[in-house]
Design an enzyme around this catalytic site. Structure first.
Site, PDB file in Angstrom:
ATOM      1  N   HIS A   9     -17.444   3.336   7.866  1.00 23.30           N
ATOM      2  CA  HIS A   9     -15.989   3.214   8.056  1.00 23.30           C
ATOM      3  C   HIS A   9     -15.512   4.544   8.641  1.00 23.30           C
ATOM      4  O   HIS A   9     -15.434   5.552   7.937  1.00 23.30           O
ATOM      5  CB  HIS A   9     -15.292   2.914   6.727  1.00 23.30           C
ATOM      6  CG  HIS A   9     -13.806   2.847   6.855  1.00 23.30           C
ATOM      7  ND1 HIS A   9     -13.091   1.683   6.650  1.00 23.30           N
ATOM      8  CD2 HIS A   9     -12.890   3.782   7.200  1.00 23.30           C
ATOM      9  CE1 HIS A   9     -11.806   1.922   6.876  1.00 23.30           C
ATOM     10  NE2 HIS A   9     -11.658   3.186   7.190  1.00 23.30           N
TER      11      HIS A   9
ATOM     12  N   ASN B 266     -13.754   1.226  17.890  1.00 23.49           N
ATOM     13  CA  ASN B 266     -13.350   1.467  19.282  1.00 23.49           C
ATOM     14  C   ASN B 266     -14.121   2.522  20.053  1.00 23.49           C
ATOM     15  O   ASN B 266     -14.143   2.483  21.280  1.00 23.49           O
ATOM     16  CB  ASN B 266     -11.866   1.876  19.312  1.00 23.49           C
ATOM     17  CG  ASN B 266     -10.975   0.791  18.765  1.00 23.49           C
ATOM     18  OD1 ASN B 266     -10.975  -0.322  19.284  1.00 23.49           O
ATOM     19  ND2 ASN B 266     -10.256   1.076  17.702  1.00 23.49           N
TER      20      ASN B 266
ATOM     21  N   GLU C 209      -8.427  -4.511   5.324  1.00 20.49           N
ATOM     22  CA  GLU C 209      -8.314  -4.273   3.879  1.00 20.49           C
ATOM     23  C   GLU C 209      -7.209  -5.121   3.258  1.00 20.49           C
ATOM     24  O   GLU C 209      -7.342  -5.618   2.143  1.00 20.49           O
ATOM     25  CB  GLU C 209      -8.039  -2.783   3.632  1.00 20.49           C
ATOM     26  CG  GLU C 209      -9.273  -1.937   3.828  1.00 20.49           C
ATOM     27  CD  GLU C 209      -8.961  -0.502   4.216  1.00 20.49           C
ATOM     28  OE1 GLU C 209      -8.405  -0.286   5.318  1.00 20.49           O
ATOM     29  OE2 GLU C 209      -9.284   0.403   3.438  1.00 20.49           O
TER      30      GLU C 209
ATOM     31  N   ARG D  66     -10.022  16.387   7.411  1.00 18.37           N
ATOM     32  CA  ARG D  66     -10.731  16.820   6.192  1.00 18.37           C
ATOM     33  C   ARG D  66     -12.110  17.368   6.556  1.00 18.37           C
ATOM     34  O   ARG D  66     -12.756  16.858   7.475  1.00 18.37           O
ATOM     35  CB  ARG D  66     -10.899  15.646   5.225  1.00 18.37           C
ATOM     36  CG  ARG D  66      -9.609  15.238   4.568  1.00 18.37           C
ATOM     37  CD  ARG D  66      -9.800  13.974   3.748  1.00 18.37           C
ATOM     38  NE  ARG D  66      -8.905  12.938   4.218  1.00 18.37           N
ATOM     39  CZ  ARG D  66      -9.011  11.655   3.908  1.00 18.37           C
ATOM     40  NH1 ARG D  66      -9.990  11.239   3.124  1.00 18.37           N
ATOM     41  NH2 ARG D  66      -8.154  10.778   4.371  1.00 18.37           N
TER      42      ARG D  66
ATOM     43  N   HIS E 225     -12.624   3.818   0.100  1.00 21.72           N
ATOM     44  CA  HIS E 225     -12.725   2.793   1.154  1.00 21.72           C
ATOM     45  C   HIS E 225     -13.491   1.565   0.674  1.00 21.72           C
ATOM     46  O   HIS E 225     -14.026   0.809   1.495  1.00 21.72           O
ATOM     47  CB  HIS E 225     -13.481   3.328   2.398  1.00 21.72           C
ATOM     48  CG  HIS E 225     -12.720   4.310   3.216  1.00 21.72           C
ATOM     49  ND1 HIS E 225     -13.346   5.307   3.918  1.00 21.72           N
ATOM     50  CD2 HIS E 225     -11.401   4.434   3.477  1.00 21.72           C
ATOM     51  CE1 HIS E 225     -12.436   6.028   4.568  1.00 21.72           C
ATOM     52  NE2 HIS E 225     -11.260   5.513   4.304  1.00 21.72           N
TER      53      HIS E 225
ATOM     54  N   ARG F 210      -2.705  -2.031  -3.359  1.00 24.01           N
ATOM     55  CA  ARG F 210      -3.865  -1.163  -3.138  1.00 24.01           C
ATOM     56  C   ARG F 210      -3.722   0.018  -4.100  1.00 24.01           C
ATOM     57  O   ARG F 210      -2.699   0.708  -4.106  1.00 24.01           O
ATOM     58  CB  ARG F 210      -3.872  -0.655  -1.701  1.00 24.01           C
ATOM     59  CG  ARG F 210      -4.995   0.318  -1.491  1.00 24.01           C
ATOM     60  CD  ARG F 210      -4.662   1.316  -0.435  1.00 24.01           C
ATOM     61  NE  ARG F 210      -5.740   2.282  -0.305  1.00 24.01           N
ATOM     62  CZ  ARG F 210      -5.569   3.463   0.269  1.00 24.01           C
ATOM     63  NH1 ARG F 210      -4.403   3.812   0.742  1.00 24.01           N
ATOM     64  NH2 ARG F 210      -6.578   4.295   0.352  1.00 24.01           N
TER      65      ARG F 210
ATOM     66  N   GLY G 295     -12.513   6.354  10.369  1.00 19.11           N
ATOM     67  CA  GLY G 295     -11.094   6.356  10.752  1.00 19.11           C
ATOM     68  C   GLY G 295     -10.584   7.775  10.595  1.00 19.11           C
ATOM     69  O   GLY G 295     -11.357   8.721  10.728  1.00 19.11           O
ATOM     70  N   ASN G 296      -9.294   7.936  10.298  1.00 16.86           N
ATOM     71  CA  ASN G 296      -8.828   9.297   9.987  1.00 16.86           C
ATOM     72  C   ASN G 296      -9.605   9.852   8.812  1.00 16.86           C
ATOM     73  O   ASN G 296     -10.011  10.997   8.789  1.00 16.86           O
ATOM     74  CB  ASN G 296      -7.329   9.288   9.695  1.00 16.86           C
ATOM     75  CG  ASN G 296      -6.542   9.161  10.978  1.00 16.86           C
ATOM     76  OD1 ASN G 296      -6.885   9.780  11.978  1.00 16.86           O
ATOM     77  ND2 ASN G 296      -5.513   8.335  10.971  1.00 16.86           N
TER      78      ASN G 296
ATOM     79  N   ASN H 228       0.858  -1.176   0.000  1.00 20.08           N
ATOM     80  CA  ASN H 228       0.000   0.000   0.000  1.00 20.08           C
ATOM     81  C   ASN H 228       0.902   1.236   0.000  1.00 20.08           C
ATOM     82  O   ASN H 228       1.404   1.651   1.040  1.00 20.08           O
ATOM     83  CB  ASN H 228      -0.892  -0.047   1.252  1.00 20.08           C
ATOM     84  CG  ASN H 228      -1.811   1.138   1.349  1.00 20.08           C
ATOM     85  OD1 ASN H 228      -1.743   2.063   0.549  1.00 20.08           O
ATOM     86  ND2 ASN H 228      -2.678   1.123   2.357  1.00 20.08           N
TER      87      ASN H 228
ATOM     88  N   GLY I  51     -14.871   3.617  14.471  1.00 20.67           N
ATOM     89  CA  GLY I  51     -16.038   2.722  14.462  1.00 20.67           C
ATOM     90  C   GLY I  51     -15.810   1.471  15.297  1.00 20.67           C
ATOM     91  O   GLY I  51     -16.715   0.967  15.962  1.00 20.67           O
TER      92      GLY I  51
HETATM   93  P1  ADP Z   1      -6.895   5.442   8.919  1.00 22.49           P
HETATM   94  O1  ADP Z   1      -7.997   6.144   8.184  1.00 22.49           O
HETATM   95  O2  ADP Z   1      -5.620   6.231   8.965  1.00 22.49           O
HETATM   96  O3  ADP Z   1      -6.699   3.985   8.534  1.00 22.49           O
HETATM   97  P2  ADP Z   1      -7.811   4.345  11.437  1.00 22.49           P
HETATM   98  O4  ADP Z   1      -8.881   3.486  10.889  1.00 22.49           O
HETATM   99  O5  ADP Z   1      -6.608   3.687  12.022  1.00 22.49           O
HETATM  100  O6  ADP Z   1      -7.389   5.472  10.440  1.00 22.49           O
HETATM  101  O7  ADP Z   1      -8.501   5.241  12.583  1.00 22.49           O
HETATM  102  C1  ADP Z   1      -7.800   6.228  13.255  1.00 22.49           C
HETATM  103  C2  ADP Z   1      -8.744   6.873  14.251  1.00 22.49           C
HETATM  104  O8  ADP Z   1      -9.227   5.884  15.162  1.00 22.49           O
HETATM  105  C3  ADP Z   1      -8.097   7.964  15.078  1.00 22.49           C
HETATM  106  O9  ADP Z   1      -8.969   9.078  15.210  1.00 22.49           O
HETATM  107  C4  ADP Z   1      -7.933   7.291  16.426  1.00 22.49           C
HETATM  108  O10 ADP Z   1      -7.956   8.224  17.449  1.00 22.49           O
HETATM  109  C5  ADP Z   1      -9.167   6.417  16.462  1.00 22.49           C
HETATM  110  N1  ADP Z   1      -8.991   5.361  17.466  1.00 22.49           N
HETATM  111  C6  ADP Z   1      -8.073   4.388  17.506  1.00 22.49           C
HETATM  112  N2  ADP Z   1      -8.185   3.666  18.648  1.00 22.49           N
HETATM  113  C7  ADP Z   1      -9.190   4.231  19.354  1.00 22.49           C
HETATM  114  C8  ADP Z   1      -9.783   3.964  20.632  1.00 22.49           C
HETATM  115  N3  ADP Z   1      -9.371   2.970  21.400  1.00 22.49           N
HETATM  116  N4  ADP Z   1     -10.823   4.739  21.015  1.00 22.49           N
HETATM  117  C9  ADP Z   1     -11.267   5.739  20.242  1.00 22.49           C
HETATM  118  N5  ADP Z   1     -10.746   6.051  19.051  1.00 22.49           N
HETATM  119  C10 ADP Z   1      -9.720   5.321  18.600  1.00 22.49           C
END
Ligand code: ADP
Length: 402
Positions: free
Chosen positions: A209, A336, A386, A242, A181, A90, A211-212, A10, A334
């Site tokens: 999904h 966590n 992924e 973003r 995604h 990817r 994440g960041n 990736n 999502g």
């Molecule tokens: P990317 O889009 O870079 O793949 P990820 O899917 O790894 O991102 O998600 C990153 C996000 O997940 C960050 O905002 C991080 O703070 C959040 N995150 C990771 N672990 C936890 C947790 N235990 N509780 C809440 N948020 C979390």
């Protein structure tokens, strides 16, 4: 010799993630990340046999350099080299050409290059990755597969993907919603259908999904029918840095009235906005969750995030006549963030979504499970993978498995 392994690559704009996966046993043997390519503290970290290693370079490095390093210094040394039977790349943007993963030929590579106009930071580098691997592992030059972030969304109907611009912008310039995604949404959809014991081609769900980068997809009969990211991954939900959906006129205001140039505006919208911009502190949801009740800026930013997410879930639910089998939460947030899940779902009672607080607290840190009450439409937490999906698609294409 080990089993048949897939090398998953990736290439990001200034980083490279890699994994060596056994797609049959669904086992990752080695994984790692090289980052900070453009400054003098670049680093490669990897994990093999539960042992962590890292090497710092103290100079600028390239994708080419890292791929050579990986094969020569890591894979050969750890005796994984001989077992690799294919390479899965990817690829961020496949334009309208690619509706599925494909074996990479010269023509495919040309098309990936053409789609660079929509992903200028990623596609050109990913082309370099493919070309370099041909040189480094010539015996696998015809065993490289492209897995596109956009492919899963190629089933969305024209009414979902057209922007209300003069039609020439679509017909001539191909400006439309492509989504992103896709590999993650496809993976968690398959897992959720299995989890609920429903055939994929009958399965309807909403996949979040988060994440960041965050995106949400409406899936009908196992196929994407609408998604929140657009021509690029800037549209849609509020994200880490973003902005997601904004009034496009804001850009003209920034340009004409505030005298920002276009590069600065792009930088603001992609790197300085979202949760980071709103909180003025962080985009890290671990910190955000801890401080939701302590810091008013964080509370407001999180409420904006939840408000947007709720609107999307509700509208996608309505698009599917609320005949959905599940909502899926995936991605770092999502998977966590119990706070985001609870606060979002609480707003969706009218659509028959009810969260079970206890279960919501159990399913995090990589666990898959149901977090809804018995009366609710199922809400499932599914860790995305992924890379596993890329390895499985690569394996299937190489062995021509339908
Ligand atoms: P990317 O889009 O870079 O793949 P990820 O899917 O790894 O991102 O998600 C990153 C996000 O997940 C960050 O905002 C991080 O703070 C959040 N995150 C990771 N672990 C936890 C947790 N235990 N509780 C809440 N948020 C979390």
């Amino acid at each position: 010799m080990l089993d048949k392994l897939i090398f998953v690559i990736n290439c990001g704009s200034s980083s490279l993630k890699f994994k060596i996966i056994d797609p049959i046993k669904k086992k990752t043997l080695l994984f790692g990340l090289a980052e900070n390519f453009h400054n003098n503290n670049s680093i490669i970290k990897w994990n093999f046999n539960e042992k962590k290693k890292k090497i710092k370079f103290y100079n600028k490095i390239t994708h080419k350099f890292i791929l050579n390093y990986l094969v020569e210094k890591i894979l050969k040394k750890n005796l994984l080299y001989d077992s690799i039977i294919g390479i899965g790349h990817r690829i961020v943007h496949g334009g309208e050409k690619f509706i599925n993963s494909v074996l990479i030929t010269d023509t495919v590579l040309e098309e990936i290059k053409k789609a660079s106009i929509f992903a200028p930071l990623h596609n050109p580098i990913q082309v370099i990755g493919v070309k370099e691997m041909k040189k480094i592992l010539p015996h696998l030059k015809n065993k490289q597969v492209a897995v596109f972030d956009t492919a899963f969304h190629q089933t969305i109907p024209i009414k979902s993907y057209l922007y209300a611009l003069p039609i020439i912008f679509y017909k001539k310039y191909k400006i439309r919603r492509y989504g992103a995604h896709g590999t993650s949404h496809k993976y968690v959809t398959q897992i959720a259908a299995k989890f609920l014991n429903i055939k994929l081609h009958n399965f309807n769900c909403i996949s979040c999904h988060l994440g960041n980068g965050s995106s949400i997809t409406a899936i009908n009969n196992g196929k994407s029918i609408d998604t929140s990211m657009g021509l690029t991954p800037l549209e849609g939900l509020v994200m880490g840095t973003r902005c997601g959906n904004i009034d496009p006129a804001i850009i003209f205001y920034m340009f004409n009235e505030l005298n920002f140039d276009m590069d600065t505006i792009y930088n603001i919208l992609t790197k300085k906005s979202g949760m980071l911009g709103l909180t003025n502190i962080t985009s890290d949801f671990r910190y955000i969750e801890e401080n939701y009740f302590k810091n008013n800026d964080i509370k407001i930013a999180t409420d904006v995030f939840i408000h947007n997410l709720t609107k999307y879930i509700a509208s996608y639910s309505v698009l599917m006549n609320n005949k959905i089998h599940a909502i899926i939460f995936t991605g770092g947030i999502g998977e966590n963030s119990t706070l985001i899940r609870e606060k979002t779902i609480k707003k969706l009672k009218i659509l028959n979504f009810f969260i079970d607080k206890k279960l919501n607290n159990i399913f995090k840190y990589g666990k898959i499970g149901l977090i809804s009450t018995n009366f609710s439409i199922p809400i499932i937490v599914i860790p995305t993978n992924e890379e596993l999906m890329i390895s499985q698609e690569t394996f299937k294409i190489i062995y021509k498995i339908k």
